[in-house]
Design a protein around this motif. Structure first.
Motif, PDB file in Angstrom:
ATOM      1  N   ILE A 269      -5.663  -7.710   0.203  1.00 17.56           N
ATOM      2  CA  ILE A 269      -5.816  -9.153   0.337  1.00 17.56           C
ATOM      3  C   ILE A 269      -4.988  -9.572   1.542  1.00 17.56           C
ATOM      4  CG2 ILE A 269      -5.457 -11.420  -0.719  1.00 17.56           C
ATOM      5  CD1 ILE A 269      -7.512  -9.835  -2.210  1.00 17.56           C
ATOM      6  N   PHE A 270      -5.625 -10.158   2.535  1.00 16.45           N
ATOM      7  CA  PHE A 270      -4.917 -10.641   3.722  1.00 16.45           C
ATOM      8  C   PHE A 270      -4.760 -12.152   3.601  1.00 16.45           C
ATOM      9  CE2 PHE A 270      -7.089  -6.766   5.037  1.00 16.45           C
ATOM     10  CZ  PHE A 270      -6.075  -6.073   5.685  1.00 16.45           C
ATOM     11  N   LEU A 271      -3.512 -12.606   3.647  1.00 18.61           N
ATOM     12  CA  LEU A 271      -3.221 -14.040   3.588  1.00 18.61           C
ATOM     13  C   LEU A 271      -2.587 -14.469   4.898  1.00 18.61           C
ATOM     14  CD1 LEU A 271      -2.094 -12.908   0.411  1.00 18.61           C
ATOM     15  CD2 LEU A 271      -2.854 -15.257   0.145  1.00 18.61           C
ATOM     16  N   LYS A 272      -3.223 -15.411   5.574  1.00 23.43           N
ATOM     17  CA  LYS A 272      -2.705 -15.881   6.861  1.00 23.43           C
ATOM     18  C   LYS A 272      -2.203 -17.303   6.713  1.00 23.43           C
ATOM     19  CE  LYS A 272      -4.629 -14.542  10.670  1.00 23.43           C
ATOM     20  NZ  LYS A 272      -5.554 -14.352  11.816  1.00 23.43           N
ATOM     21  N   SER A 273      -0.932 -17.524   7.099  1.00 21.70           N
ATOM     22  CA  SER A 273      -0.303 -18.841   6.992  1.00 21.70           C
ATOM     23  C   SER A 273      -0.781 -19.751   8.124  1.00 21.70           C
ATOM     24  CB  SER A 273       1.215 -18.691   7.042  1.00 21.70           C
ATOM     25  OG  SER A 273       1.611 -18.168   8.305  1.00 21.70           O
ATOM     26  N   PRO A 274      -0.510 -21.050   8.016  1.00 24.67           N
ATOM     27  CA  PRO A 274      -0.928 -21.979   9.083  1.00 24.67           C
ATOM     28  C   PRO A 274      -0.351 -21.633  10.457  1.00 24.67           C
ATOM     29  CG  PRO A 274      -0.353 -23.205   7.105  1.00 24.67           C
ATOM     30  CD  PRO A 274       0.038 -21.777   6.855  1.00 24.67           C
ATOM     31  N   ASP A 275       0.826 -20.953  10.479  1.00 26.44           N
ATOM     32  CA  ASP A 275       1.419 -20.590  11.773  1.00 26.44           C
ATOM     33  C   ASP A 275       0.880 -19.253  12.300  1.00 26.44           C
ATOM     34  OD1 ASP A 275       2.629 -18.769  10.124  1.00 26.44           O
ATOM     35  OD2 ASP A 275       4.677 -19.448  10.477  1.00 26.44           O
ATOM     36  N   GLY A 276      -0.109 -18.686  11.618  1.00 27.19           N
ATOM     37  CA  GLY A 276      -0.768 -17.471  12.116  1.00 27.19           C
ATOM     38  C   GLY A 276      -0.181 -16.170  11.629  1.00 27.19           C
ATOM     39  N   LYS A 277       0.898 -16.201  10.843  1.00 28.66           N
ATOM     40  CA  LYS A 277       1.492 -14.961  10.346  1.00 28.66           C
ATOM     41  C   LYS A 277       0.700 -14.443   9.156  1.00 28.66           C
ATOM     42  CE  LYS A 277       6.198 -15.789  11.965  1.00 28.66           C
ATOM     43  NZ  LYS A 277       7.628 -15.924  11.601  1.00 28.66           N
ATOM     44  N   GLN A 278       0.447 -13.145   9.147  1.00 27.64           N
ATOM     45  CA  GLN A 278      -0.408 -12.549   8.127  1.00 27.64           C
ATOM     46  C   GLN A 278       0.377 -11.619   7.214  1.00 27.64           C
ATOM     47  OE1 GLN A 278      -4.744 -11.338   8.666  1.00 27.64           O
ATOM     48  NE2 GLN A 278      -3.722  -9.373   8.953  1.00 27.64           N
ATOM     49  N   THR A 279       0.107 -11.700   5.930  1.00 26.96           N
ATOM     50  CA  THR A 279       0.709 -10.810   4.948  1.00 26.96           C
ATOM     51  C   THR A 279      -0.401 -10.001   4.293  1.00 26.96           C
ATOM     52  OG1 THR A 279       2.464 -12.419   4.477  1.00 26.96           O
ATOM     53  CG2 THR A 279       2.135 -10.668   2.870  1.00 26.96           C
ATOM     54  N   LYS A 280      -0.181  -8.712   4.229  1.00 29.93           N
ATOM     55  CA  LYS A 280      -1.169  -7.809   3.634  1.00 29.93           C
ATOM     56  C   LYS A 280      -0.693  -7.390   2.244  1.00 29.93           C
ATOM     57  CE  LYS A 280      -2.903  -3.099   4.444  1.00 29.93           C
ATOM     58  NZ  LYS A 280      -2.824  -1.965   5.403  1.00 29.93           N
ATOM     59  N   ILE A 281      -1.532  -7.643   1.243  1.00 23.32           N
ATOM     60  CA  ILE A 281      -1.195  -7.283  -0.132  1.00 23.32           C
ATOM     61  C   ILE A 281      -2.197  -6.246  -0.628  1.00 23.32           C
ATOM     62  CG2 ILE A 281      -0.842  -8.118  -2.491  1.00 23.32           C
ATOM     63  CD1 ILE A 281       1.137  -9.356  -0.617  1.00 23.32           C
ATOM     64  N   PRO A 282      -1.785  -4.964  -0.733  1.00 26.78           N
ATOM     65  CA  PRO A 282      -2.692  -3.943  -1.276  1.00 26.78           C
ATOM     66  C   PRO A 282      -2.862  -4.161  -2.784  1.00 26.78           C
ATOM     67  CG  PRO A 282      -0.872  -2.962  -0.033  1.00 26.78           C
ATOM     68  CD  PRO A 282      -0.515  -4.377  -0.292  1.00 26.78           C
ATOM     69  N   PHE A 283      -4.014  -3.770  -3.324  1.00 21.62           N
ATOM     70  CA  PHE A 283      -4.226  -3.914  -4.762  1.00 21.62           C
ATOM     71  C   PHE A 283      -5.145  -2.808  -5.267  1.00 21.62           C
ATOM     72  CE2 PHE A 283      -7.978  -6.018  -3.115  1.00 21.62           C
ATOM     73  CZ  PHE A 283      -8.982  -5.620  -4.005  1.00 21.62           C
ATOM     74  N   GLU A 284      -5.084  -2.603  -6.572  1.00 27.18           N
ATOM     75  CA  GLU A 284      -6.027  -1.712  -7.251  1.00 27.18           C
ATOM     76  C   GLU A 284      -6.390  -2.341  -8.583  1.00 27.18           C
ATOM     77  OE1 GLU A 284      -6.576   2.888  -8.818  1.00 27.18           O
ATOM     78  OE2 GLU A 284      -4.572   2.132  -8.329  1.00 27.18           O
ATOM     79  N   SER A 285      -7.670  -2.414  -8.883  1.00 28.14           N
ATOM     80  CA  SER A 285      -8.138  -2.953 -10.151  1.00 28.14           C
ATOM     81  C   SER A 285      -8.870  -1.850 -10.911  1.00 28.14           C
ATOM     82  CB  SER A 285      -9.077  -4.146  -9.921  1.00 28.14           C
ATOM     83  OG  SER A 285      -9.630  -4.568 -11.155  1.00 28.14           O
ATOM     84  N   LYS A 286      -8.416  -1.568 -12.116  1.00 29.45           N
ATOM     85  CA  LYS A 286      -9.045  -0.525 -12.933  1.00 29.45           C
ATOM     86  C   LYS A 286     -10.085  -1.108 -13.872  1.00 29.45           C
ATOM     87  CE  LYS A 286      -5.259   2.588 -12.454  1.00 29.45           C
ATOM     88  NZ  LYS A 286      -4.844   3.899 -12.676  1.00 29.45           N
ATOM     89  N   ARG A 287     -10.483  -2.334 -13.578  1.00 28.56           N
ATOM     90  CA  ARG A 287     -11.503  -2.974 -14.401  1.00 28.56           C
ATOM     91  C   ARG A 287     -12.878  -2.393 -14.047  1.00 28.56           C
ATOM     92  NH1 ARG A 287     -12.459  -9.500 -14.844  1.00 28.56           N
ATOM     93  NH2 ARG A 287     -14.515  -9.429 -15.816  1.00 28.56           N
ATOM     94  N   SER A 288     -13.625  -1.981 -15.068  1.00 24.85           N
ATOM     95  CA  SER A 288     -14.960  -1.438 -14.832  1.00 24.85           C
ATOM     96  C   SER A 288     -15.952  -2.567 -14.577  1.00 24.85           C
ATOM     97  CB  SER A 288     -15.416  -0.592 -16.025  1.00 24.85           C
ATOM     98  OG  SER A 288     -15.438  -1.368 -17.203  1.00 24.85           O
ATOM     99  N   LEU A 289     -16.905  -2.298 -13.731  1.00 29.96           N
ATOM    100  CA  LEU A 289     -17.871  -3.321 -13.329  1.00 29.96           C
ATOM    101  C   LEU A 289     -19.286  -2.771 -13.444  1.00 29.96           C
ATOM    102  CD1 LEU A 289     -16.115  -4.482 -10.021  1.00 29.96           C
ATOM    103  CD2 LEU A 289     -16.004  -5.647 -12.233  1.00 29.96           C
ATOM    104  N   LYS A 290     -20.187  -3.652 -13.899  1.00 34.99           N
ATOM    105  CA  LYS A 290     -21.607  -3.332 -13.909  1.00 34.99           C
ATOM    106  C   LYS A 290     -22.333  -4.315 -13.012  1.00 34.99           C
ATOM    107  CE  LYS A 290     -21.552  -1.248 -18.526  1.00 34.99           C
ATOM    108  NZ  LYS A 290     -22.111  -1.278 -19.896  1.00 34.99           N
ATOM    109  N   SER A 291     -23.586  -4.057 -12.735  1.00 32.65           N
ATOM    110  CA  SER A 291     -24.344  -4.891 -11.801  1.00 32.65           C
ATOM    111  C   SER A 291     -24.430  -6.335 -12.282  1.00 32.65           C
ATOM    112  CB  SER A 291     -25.753  -4.328 -11.618  1.00 32.65           C
ATOM    113  OG  SER A 291     -25.704  -3.121 -10.900  1.00 32.65           O
ATOM    114  N   GLY A 292     -24.434  -7.245 -11.302  1.00 34.80           N
ATOM    115  CA  GLY A 292     -24.567  -8.660 -11.596  1.00 34.80           C
ATOM    116  C   GLY A 292     -23.449  -9.484 -11.001  1.00 34.80           C
ATOM    117  N   ASP A 293     -23.575 -10.806 -11.102  1.00 33.05           N
ATOM    118  CA  ASP A 293     -22.547 -11.727 -10.620  1.00 33.05           C
ATOM    119  C   ASP A 293     -21.483 -11.920 -11.686  1.00 33.05           C
ATOM    120  OD1 ASP A 293     -24.058 -12.010  -8.348  1.00 33.05           O
ATOM    121  OD2 ASP A 293     -24.998 -13.887  -8.972  1.00 33.05           O
ATOM    122  N   GLN A 294     -20.234 -11.976 -11.260  1.00 36.24           N
ATOM    123  CA  GLN A 294     -19.129 -12.169 -12.203  1.00 36.24           C
ATOM    124  C   GLN A 294     -17.889 -12.658 -11.479  1.00 36.24           C
ATOM    125  OE1 GLN A 294     -18.094  -7.944 -13.599  1.00 36.24           O
ATOM    126  NE2 GLN A 294     -20.059  -7.734 -12.544  1.00 36.24           N
TER     127      GLN A 294
END
Length: 346
Positions: A269-294
């Motif tokens: 997840i890249f979050l950029k502040s109003p002054d242009g500085k960017q913070t990178k937040i790595p993540f992992e989700s072990k939630r299983s997903l099937k086809s469709g919108d959610q």
């Protein structure tokens, strides 16, 4: 042949001979001659000649400093406090790394083989130093490069700066290294350091990232097709009932279009502040997903001792731009679809 013609021929022969001697003496005093001595010393496993013409410890020490500076500068999405911690730790490891690399160079010149890691565990610092030395060797790209020739020589007081061109076989690209050299009493030269190594490493890193982006482009397109993000909103929530810690919560509206069940996914997840500085937040989700919108939520604990994350905990994230990136899909059948992180990956 007349006597006069014979005299002229003799004079010409003497001039050519003297010219050849003078030319050879001049050549002996050029950096190119020294490079050939170094090359021959490696081929003949002559450590004494090699170490005479290469100040290995100084080359390694100054290269380590340049390597550290370029690494800190190229990671523009890493928090400054984290950079400071990493830099401080790296400086503590420096003496051990210099020794480890110097031993490896000596072993390579003497035997033609790389020094194998010792079987014994050794101290934690020794293991870290050896690992860092291996990473430093790999990141310079010298193991995939070949020497093409000397491009320039410039006087710099008591020293000379010699530009050499190398070709990276992996990138199919030429780079220029500038060697700081000093002349020895016998007219030959000694390499003291690579004076533009930081600039070279930054240029090499940029070229690698561009190449990697090109390689990953079709993979990223396939990942985005399988799991596309329609919308993303971020906020800060309490991580404990007492309010001592916070976590970042990112709500994602996604569309899954996969004929195989997704067991987990990860990314940034890249979050950029109003002054242009960017913070990178790595993540992992072990939630299983099937086809469709959610809709799904990703939570990430924020470290209050890291400046960038501590700042996020107090920020109004509605003013930040949010860019999620999925870099890996792990399927329930054990297969994966993921971006390459290095050009060495098959």
């Amino acid at each position: 042949m007349s006597k006069k013609t014979g005299i002229i021929a003799a004079i010409v022969a003497i001039v050519l001979l003297l010219g050849g001697i003078a030319g050879y003496m001049y050549y002996k005093r050029t950096p190119t001659y020294t490079f050939n001595l170094i090359k021959t010393s490696v081929e003949k496993h002559d450590w004494d000649t090699f170490s005479k013409h290469v100040d290995t410890k100084n080359v390694i020490s100054t290269s380590y400093d340049a390597f550290l500076e370029s690494a800190m500068e190229s990671e523009d999405d890493v928090d400054e406090d984290m950079k400071g911690m990493v830099s401080g730790f790296a400086k503590l490891l420096k003496p051990g790394i210099v020794e480890a690399l110097n031993d490896e160079v000596e072993q390579w010149v003497k035997t033609g083989e790389k020094k194998e890691p010792e079987k014994k565990a050794g101290s934690k610092d020794e293991q870290n130093a050896q690992k860092s030395a291996e990473n430093m060797t790999k990141e310079t790209g010298f193991d995939t490069s070949s020497f093409k020739g000397v491009t320039y020589t410039k006087d710099d007081g008591d020293f000379s700066l010699v530009g050499i061109t190398i070709e990276d076989s992996q990138l199919k690209k030429d780079f220029t290294l500038e060697l700081k050299m000093r002349q020895l009493d016998d007219g030959t030269w000694q390499i003291l350091e690579i004076s533009n190594l930081k600039e070279y490493l930054l240029e090499l890193d940029k070229a690698r990232k561009e190449k990697l982006s090109e390689v990953n482009k079709p993979i990223q397109a396939e990942i985005d097709q399988r799991l596309s993000i329609k919308n993303a909103k971020a906020g800060i929530v309490q991580a404990d009932p007492f309010g001592f810690s916070q976590k970042l919560r990112v709500n994602l509206s996604i569309s899954v279009n996969s004929d195989k069940a997704i067991a987990s996914f990860s990314g940034n997840i890249f979050l950029k502040s109003p002054d242009g500085k960017q913070t990178k937040i790595p993540f992992e989700s072990k939630r299983s997903l099937k086809s469709g919108d959610q809709s799904i939520s990703i939570d990430k604990d924020l470290n209050p001792f890291i400046g960038g994350e501590a700042k996020l905990a107090k920020a109004n994230l509605s003013q930040y731009s949010i860019t999620p990136q999925i870099t890996k899909l792990a399927y329930a059948d054990g297969t994966t679809l993921e971006l390459k992180t290095t050009l060495d990956e098959k």
